[in-house]
Design an enzyme around this catalytic site. Structure first.
Site, short mmCIF file in Angstrom:
data_model
loop_
_atom_site.label_atom_id
_atom_site.label_comp_id
_atom_site.label_asym_id
_atom_site.label_seq_id
_atom_site.Cartn_x
_atom_site.Cartn_y
_atom_site.Cartn_z
N HIS A 87 24.80 -0.34 50.13
CA HIS A 87 24.51 -0.96 51.43
C HIS A 87 25.79 -1.61 51.92
CE1 HIS A 87 21.96 -3.20 54.42
NE2 HIS A 87 23.09 -3.89 54.43
N ARG B 186 35.12 -1.36 62.71
CA ARG B 186 35.61 -0.54 63.84
C ARG B 186 36.97 -1.02 64.32
NH1 ARG B 186 29.85 -1.11 66.56
NH2 ARG B 186 30.23 -3.08 65.54
N GLU C 126 26.64 4.02 57.19
CA GLU C 126 26.03 5.04 58.05
C GLU C 126 27.03 5.65 59.04
OE1 GLU C 126 22.58 3.24 59.93
OE2 GLU C 126 22.00 2.37 58.01
N ASN C 127 28.04 4.83 59.41
CA ASN C 127 28.95 5.26 60.50
C ASN C 127 30.35 5.65 60.08
OD1 ASN C 127 27.61 4.65 63.24
ND2 ASN C 127 27.17 2.82 62.03
N GLY D 164 27.35 -3.14 55.07
CA GLY D 164 27.24 -3.67 56.44
C GLY D 164 28.23 -4.80 56.56
N ASN D 165 27.82 -5.90 57.22
CA ASN D 165 28.68 -7.10 57.18
C ASN D 165 28.69 -7.65 55.77
OD1 ASN D 165 29.99 -7.76 59.59
ND2 ASN D 165 27.98 -8.06 60.54
N GLY D 166 27.48 -7.79 55.20
CA GLY D 166 27.36 -8.05 53.77
C GLY D 166 27.27 -6.70 53.09
N ARG E 147 33.53 -12.03 53.13
CA ARG E 147 33.41 -12.57 51.76
C ARG E 147 34.34 -11.85 50.80
NH1 ARG E 147 27.34 -11.65 52.01
NH2 ARG E 147 26.63 -13.27 53.44
N ASP F 287 35.23 -6.76 61.53
CA ASP F 287 34.48 -5.60 62.03
C ASP F 287 35.25 -4.32 61.69
OD1 ASP F 287 33.62 -3.53 63.91
OD2 ASP F 287 32.44 -5.12 64.82
N GLU G 271 14.92 -1.92 57.07
CA GLU G 271 14.27 -2.99 56.32
C GLU G 271 13.00 -3.48 57.02
OE1 GLU G 271 17.75 -5.68 54.76
OE2 GLU G 271 18.45 -4.41 56.36
N HIS H 240 19.69 -7.95 49.47
CA HIS H 240 19.53 -6.67 50.18
C HIS H 240 18.46 -5.79 49.52
CE1 HIS H 240 24.00 -6.76 51.66
NE2 HIS H 240 23.21 -7.25 52.59
N ASN I 127 12.25 -12.28 61.19
CA ASN I 127 13.44 -12.64 60.40
C ASN I 127 13.97 -13.93 61.01
OD1 ASN I 127 15.80 -12.86 58.99
ND2 ASN I 127 16.54 -10.81 59.46
N ARG J 84 10.67 -11.90 56.43
CA ARG J 84 11.78 -11.69 55.51
C ARG J 84 12.13 -13.05 54.89
NH1 ARG J 84 18.11 -10.23 56.53
NH2 ARG J 84 18.55 -10.00 54.34
P1 ADP Z 1 24.64 -6.49 59.09
O1 ADP Z 1 25.00 -6.52 57.66
O2 ADP Z 1 25.00 -7.75 59.83
O3 ADP Z 1 23.25 -5.98 59.37
P2 ADP Z 1 25.53 -3.90 59.97
O4 ADP Z 1 24.75 -3.18 58.92
O5 ADP Z 1 25.18 -3.67 61.40
O6 ADP Z 1 25.63 -5.45 59.73
O7 ADP Z 1 27.07 -3.48 59.75
C1 ADP Z 1 28.09 -4.05 60.46
C2 ADP Z 1 29.38 -3.33 60.08
O8 ADP Z 1 29.24 -1.94 60.40
C3 ADP Z 1 30.58 -3.83 60.84
O9 ADP Z 1 31.70 -3.91 59.97
C4 ADP Z 1 30.81 -2.72 61.85
O10 ADP Z 1 32.16 -2.63 62.21
C5 ADP Z 1 30.40 -1.51 61.07
N1 ADP Z 1 30.18 -0.39 61.98
C6 ADP Z 1 29.21 -0.25 62.91
N2 ADP Z 1 29.39 0.90 63.62
C7 ADP Z 1 30.52 1.47 63.12
C8 ADP Z 1 31.25 2.67 63.42
N3 ADP Z 1 30.85 3.50 64.38
N4 ADP Z 1 32.35 2.93 62.68
C9 ADP Z 1 32.76 2.10 61.71
N5 ADP Z 1 32.13 0.97 61.38
C10 ADP Z 1 31.02 0.66 62.07
#
Ligand code: ADP
Length: 403
Positions: free
Chosen positions: A207, A284, A333-334, A209-211, A240, A282, A384, A179, A7, A90
């Protein structure tokens, strides 16, 4: 058979080496700050982990660092570069040309370059990575796996913007979606877990994540997705905006005199969860601030969950029958609280959420809806890189049979 997955970004090179015998990860790492005065290599293989400063003025140098790490007597995992059977890359934008993963020829590289204007931040470093990898591994097949490819099954009514038609014909302006590898991976895995044949499986993959993007999958194929011409469209993301009234652009230009570059930065880098909360991008940290009583942090989570919920409603209408809603990505996931905010109170739509199971689920495959839920709500961690490795193996084997 060992498959290397690459990547390649503008300033980083991420790599994973898979043993496809058991789909295990032999080694993985990242070269960071490519092009800067000092770069960094992080490499791990089993228990062995190293981090060191290095010089990587360009992608060729970053590949040299990766190869040294893979061959190293201490933390290396291969004897020679010949141990790598194929390399998977990728690639973010495959436009309308690539509907599936493909072996990289000169023509494929030219097409990736033709799409530079559509993905100016991603396709150039992706291609730089391909060129460097072909120098480093000249005698093996290289395979491109596109983020956009999975969405090429969208019907025209889903991907057309209501702009003058010439802008589609002449400037290729349409929804592409991103994605794709993640949406494909988790939708396939969810079908497998539920024992539904992939070709008959309808689901909404989230999906987050950050995106962040959502995809409506009918009969195993993408029929709509929330990201658009670029990854800016759709739900709220780390930095975004997601969907907003495009007239905000004219308003800001006239009222504040913002330039196009300033607005590009504002919408892509300073908005979303970060812009709303003023705390962080973030989840968290936003969650922690919200728990501590920060109103804007609470609002950011609220807007985020509300937008995802709206897209789920829209995609249930698109699909007609929805077998499952699948959460993935760092937040999906989290962040059980976010999943809960998205899914509770949707019983009239056939979604009976199980708060207890949901609260206990983190980064693992799980069903978080009740037994009486018509729509299964699930968590499926994405992978991925593994799907890129699988595609690379399949394409490499197919190519070998042909030649
Ligand atoms: P990317 O899109 O860069 O691959 P990720 O899929 O790792 O990013 O997702 C990042 C996001 O997931 C961030 O907003 C992060 O805060 C959130 N995240 C990761 N672990 C946790 C958690 N335990 N609780 C809440 N949010 C989480």
């Amino acid at each position: 058979m060992d498959i290397l997955v690459i990547n390649s970004g503008s300033s980083s090179l991420k790599y994973l080496l898979f043993d496809m015998g058991n789909e295990g990860v032999l080694a993985k790492g990242i070269v960071e700050k490519i092009g800067e005065e000092t770069s960094f290599l992080k490499h791990s293989a089993g228990e062995n982990e190293i981090t060191r400063e290095a010089k990587a003025p360009d992608h060729d140098a970053a590949f040299d660092l990766m190869i040294q790490a893979l061959l190293d007597k201490g933390h290396g995992v291969i004897q020679s570069t010949d141990d790598v059977s194929a390399v998977g890359h990728r690639v973010v934008h495959g436009g309308e040309t690539f509907v599936e993963s493909t072996v990289i020829t000169d023509e494929v590289k030219q097409t990736i370059e033709d799409y530079f204007p559509l993905a100016p931040l991603h396709n150039p470093p992706n291609l730089a990575g391909i060129r460097a990898a072909q120098k480093a591994f000249p005698s093996v097949p290289h395979v491109a796996v596109f983020d956009t490819a999975f969405h090429q099954t969208m019907p025209k009514r889903a991907y057309m913007y209501a702009l003058p038609y010439e802008l589609y014909e002449e400037d290729r302006i349409r929804k592409y979606g991103f994605h794709g590898t993640s949406h494909r991976f988790v939708s396939m895995r969810a079908a497998e877990i539920l024992g539904i044949p992939r070709g008959e499986f309808n689901c909404i993959t989230c999906h987050l994540g950050n995106g962040c993007s959502l995809t409506a999958v009918r009969d195993g194929k993408s029929v709509d997705t929330s990201m658009g011409l670029t990854p800016l469209e759709g739900v709220v993301m780390g930095t975004r905006t997601g969907d907003f009234d495009p007239a905000i652009v004219f308003y800001l230009a006239r009222r504040r005199g913002y330039s196009l570059d300033e607005m590009d930065k504002l919408f892509n880098k300073q908005s979303g969860l970060l812009g709303l909360s003023g705390v962080s991008n973030d989840m968290r940290e936003i969650h922690e601030a919200a728990e501590g009583g920060n109103e804007r942090a609470r609002l950011a989570i609220d807007v985020f969950a509300y937008r995802v919920r709206k897209y789920i409603g829209a995609y249930m209408a698109v699909l007609g029958r929805t077998d499952a809603i699948v959460f993935t990505g760092g937040i999906g996931e989290n962040a059980c609280g976010v999943r809960e905010a998205i899914c509770t109170g949707l019983e009239p739509l056939g979604i009976v959420f199980d708060s207890g199971k949901n609260a206990a689920t983190r980064v693992e495959e799980a069903i978080v809806s009740g037994a009486d839920s018509r729509v299964t709500v699930m968590v499926v961690p994405t992978n991925e890189e593994l799907l890129i490795a699988r595609d690379t193996l399949a394409v490499a084997e197919k190519t070998a049979v042909k030649t």
